[in-house]
Design a protein around this motif. Structure first.
Motif, mmCIF file in Angstrom:
data_model
loop_
_atom_site.group_PDB
_atom_site.id
_atom_site.type_symbol
_atom_site.label_atom_id
_atom_site.label_comp_id
_atom_site.label_asym_id
_atom_site.label_seq_id
_atom_site.Cartn_x
_atom_site.Cartn_y
_atom_site.Cartn_z
ATOM 1 N N VAL A 1 54.237 62.156 77.053
ATOM 2 C CA VAL A 1 54.712 63.440 76.525
ATOM 3 C C VAL A 1 54.194 63.597 75.103
ATOM 4 O O VAL A 1 53.731 62.635 74.479
ATOM 5 N N LEU A 2 54.271 64.828 74.593
ATOM 6 C CA LEU A 2 54.004 65.007 73.169
ATOM 7 C C LEU A 2 55.012 64.173 72.382
ATOM 8 O O LEU A 2 56.179 64.056 72.761
ATOM 9 N N THR A 3 54.581 63.611 71.287
ATOM 10 C CA THR A 3 55.365 62.615 70.555
ATOM 11 C C THR A 3 56.760 63.109 70.182
ATOM 12 O O THR A 3 56.927 64.218 69.666
ATOM 13 N N VAL A 4 57.753 62.253 70.454
ATOM 14 C CA VAL A 4 59.136 62.479 70.029
ATOM 15 C C VAL A 4 59.462 61.405 68.988
ATOM 16 O O VAL A 4 59.440 60.212 69.293
ATOM 17 N N THR B 1 51.602 74.195 74.855
ATOM 18 C CA THR B 1 51.872 73.996 76.282
ATOM 19 C C THR B 1 50.726 73.247 76.952
ATOM 20 O O THR B 1 50.949 72.335 77.761
ATOM 21 N N GLU B 2 49.490 73.610 76.625
ATOM 22 C CA GLU B 2 48.339 72.926 77.208
ATOM 23 C C GLU B 2 48.308 71.459 76.788
ATOM 24 O O GLU B 2 47.961 70.579 77.588
ATOM 25 N N ALA B 3 48.672 71.198 75.530
ATOM 26 C CA ALA B 3 48.701 69.819 75.047
ATOM 27 C C ALA B 3 49.739 69.000 75.811
ATOM 28 O O ALA B 3 49.493 67.854 76.201
ATOM 29 N N GLN B 4 50.911 69.598 76.052
ATOM 30 C CA GLN B 4 51.944 68.900 76.812
ATOM 31 C C GLN B 4 51.485 68.619 78.239
ATOM 32 O O GLN B 4 51.755 67.548 78.793
ATOM 33 N N GLU B 5 50.777 69.571 78.848
ATOM 34 C CA GLU B 5 50.254 69.356 80.198
ATOM 35 C C GLU B 5 49.248 68.207 80.207
ATOM 36 O O GLU B 5 49.215 67.408 81.148
ATOM 37 N N ASP B 6 48.427 68.118 79.163
ATOM 38 C CA ASP B 6 47.476 67.015 79.075
ATOM 39 C C ASP B 6 48.212 65.681 78.970
ATOM 40 O O ASP B 6 47.831 64.697 79.613
ATOM 41 N N CYS B 7 49.280 65.653 78.175
ATOM 42 C CA CYS B 7 50.062 64.415 78.061
ATOM 43 C C CYS B 7 50.688 64.043 79.403
ATOM 44 O O CYS B 7 50.723 62.865 79.778
ATOM 45 N N LYS B 8 51.183 65.048 80.140
ATOM 46 C CA LYS B 8 51.781 64.769 81.449
ATOM 47 C C LYS B 8 50.773 64.106 82.375
ATOM 48 O O LYS B 8 51.110 63.191 83.130
ATOM 49 N N ARG B 9 49.529 64.605 82.331
ATOM 50 C CA ARG B 9 48.505 64.010 83.188
ATOM 51 C C ARG B 9 48.248 62.551 82.825
ATOM 52 O O ARG B 9 47.739 61.783 83.645
#
Length: 243
Positions: free
Chosen positions: A154-157, A142-150
């Motif tokens: 997004v986390l890689t798809v 979740t923290e990693a996804q928040e970092d990507c949002k900033r």
């Protein structure tokens, strides 16, 4: 003599009748006076109450008018404040757009524009940021996804074998890294990407989906799932700029 006496008696009788009538009239008038006095008191009381109510209504209306004026003043102040904030946001957004465009369009290799910001790697139509950070800076899923949002990403798809191969090759194994978070996790007994789509190629991860487990990628290793609360490195993805 008898005539005189009879006349006196008749007069006396007449006087008594008149007296009786006067007393009756007096009683009636007294009752009327009492009734009128009572009615007058009631009317006076009602009038006093009405005057009081009207006075209160006037006072309430005056207070409401004052409150409405104050509210209008506050709204006007809020409007002016919001207008200034909007102008500040517009200015900031314009500056950010210019900065992003400048970073995207920095010149390299024979003065050709790059499709990705500095620090991001281009592959096909996407840009990737590989966050192989120190152990103390690693994050939960979740923290990693928040970092990507900033980072407006997004986390890689992963959508193709070519992209998976690129991701596997960039998920470097070093500095004690045991995996890189990607945008795949178990939800309701299914593997789902962070964009809401289902994993279509089940060969990519042999493990069965278990809720609260998220997927990591690592070079020279199959994708594996671990608890989303573990701390790992991560890979962010965003669309590349078309130039």
């Amino acid at each position: 003599m008898l005539v005189v006496l009879f006349t006196v008696l008749l007069q006396q009788r007449s006087d008594e009748q008149q007296l009786t009538q006067l007393r009756t009239n007096q009683t009636f008038l007294l009752e009327e006076n009492i009734n009128l006095t009572r009615d007058n008191k009631k009317l006076s009381s009602d009038f006093t109450i009405q005057v009081y109510n009207l006075t209160q209504q006037k006072q309430n209306l005056t207070e409401e008018l004052s409150q409405v004026k104050k509210t209008n003043q506050d709204l006007q102040t809020d409007k002016e404040t919001l207008s200034r904030q909007i102008e500040t946001i517009k200015k900031t957004w314009t500056e950010q757009k210019l900065r992003i465009i400048n970073e995207y369009c920095h010149r390299r290799n024979n003065d050709r524009s790059s499709s990705c910001e500095s620090g991001w790697t281009h592959c096909q139509s996407s840009c990737y940021a590989v966050n192989n950070v120190r152990p103390t800076e690693r994050k939960t899923w979740t923290e990693a996804q928040e970092d990507c949002k900033r980072k407006t990403s997004v986390l890689t798809v992963v959508g193709s074998e070519e992209e998976k191969l690129f991701l596997d090759n960039t998920s470097w194994n070093g500095d004690g890294i045991t995996g890189y978070w990607i945008g795949l996790r178990a939800e309701g007994g299914r593997w789902k990407w962070i964009n809401g789509s289902d994993l279509t190629n089940q060969v990519w991860i042999p493990k069965q989906p278990v809720d609260d487990y998220c997927v990591t990628s690592l070079q020279n290793r199959e994708w594996t799932s671990v608890r989303c609360t573990e701390r790992n490195a991560w890979v962010c993805e965003k669309k590349a700029l078309s130039v």
